[in-house]
Design a protein around this motif. Structure first.
Motif, short mmCIF file in Angstrom:
data_model
loop_
_atom_site.label_atom_id
_atom_site.label_comp_id
_atom_site.label_asym_id
_atom_site.label_seq_id
_atom_site.Cartn_x
_atom_site.Cartn_y
_atom_site.Cartn_z
N LYS A 249 0.83 -1.21 0.00
CA LYS A 249 0.00 0.00 0.00
C LYS A 249 0.87 1.27 0.00
O LYS A 249 0.57 2.23 -0.70
N ASN A 250 1.95 1.25 0.76
CA ASN A 250 2.79 2.45 0.90
C ASN A 250 3.82 2.63 -0.21
O ASN A 250 4.52 3.64 -0.23
N THR A 251 3.90 1.70 -1.16
CA THR A 251 4.87 1.87 -2.25
C THR A 251 4.54 3.08 -3.12
O THR A 251 5.44 3.64 -3.73
N LEU B 189 5.79 8.68 10.29
CA LEU B 189 4.99 7.49 10.49
C LEU B 189 5.84 6.24 10.22
O LEU B 189 6.72 6.27 9.37
N ASP B 190 5.55 5.19 10.93
CA ASP B 190 6.21 3.91 10.68
C ASP B 190 5.54 3.29 9.46
O ASP B 190 4.39 2.89 9.51
N ILE C 139 0.12 5.11 4.92
CA ILE C 139 0.44 6.51 4.64
C ILE C 139 -0.56 7.05 3.62
O ILE C 139 -0.75 6.45 2.57
N SER C 140 -1.15 8.17 3.94
CA SER C 140 -2.15 8.78 3.04
C SER C 140 -1.48 9.29 1.77
O SER C 140 -0.38 9.84 1.80
N TYR C 141 -2.17 9.13 0.64
CA TYR C 141 -1.66 9.65 -0.64
C TYR C 141 -1.74 11.16 -0.71
O TYR C 141 -1.07 11.79 -1.50
#
Length: 86
Positions: free
Chosen positions: A46-48, A75-76, A82-84
């Motif tokens: 998701k965070n990529t 944020l870890d 992590i929000s876009y």
């Protein structure tokens, strides 16, 4: 972990927009061990596509090293989505 700030040897890198972008927004690549993929795979995928800050990397690294992250910014990215739109 691999990072690149771009070309700093030519004068053009300081006079162009692309030079500014490379200098202030470096590329960074992280290769994650298989054990992390099994444990944190959903969040990693998701965070990529999210924009990560140096604070995010520092907080994640300190957590991996067993340090308290109580007073850290960022944020870890292994456990937080992590929000876009940050």
């Amino acid at each position: 972990i691999w990072s690149d700030h771009g070309d700093h040897t030519s004068g053009l890198s300081y006079l162009t927009l692309s030079g500014d972008i490379e200098r202030y927004n470096p590329f960074m690549s992280v290769i994650v061990p298989e054990s992390f993929k099994k444990q944190y795979g959903e969040k990693i995928i998701k965070n990529t596509q999210a924009l990560l800050s140096p604070y995010d990397h520092f907080r994640t690294d300190m957590k991996l090293f067993g340090k308290s992250d109580k007073y850290m910014n960022g944020l870890d990215y292994l456990t937080s989505e992590i929000s876009y739109s940050r």
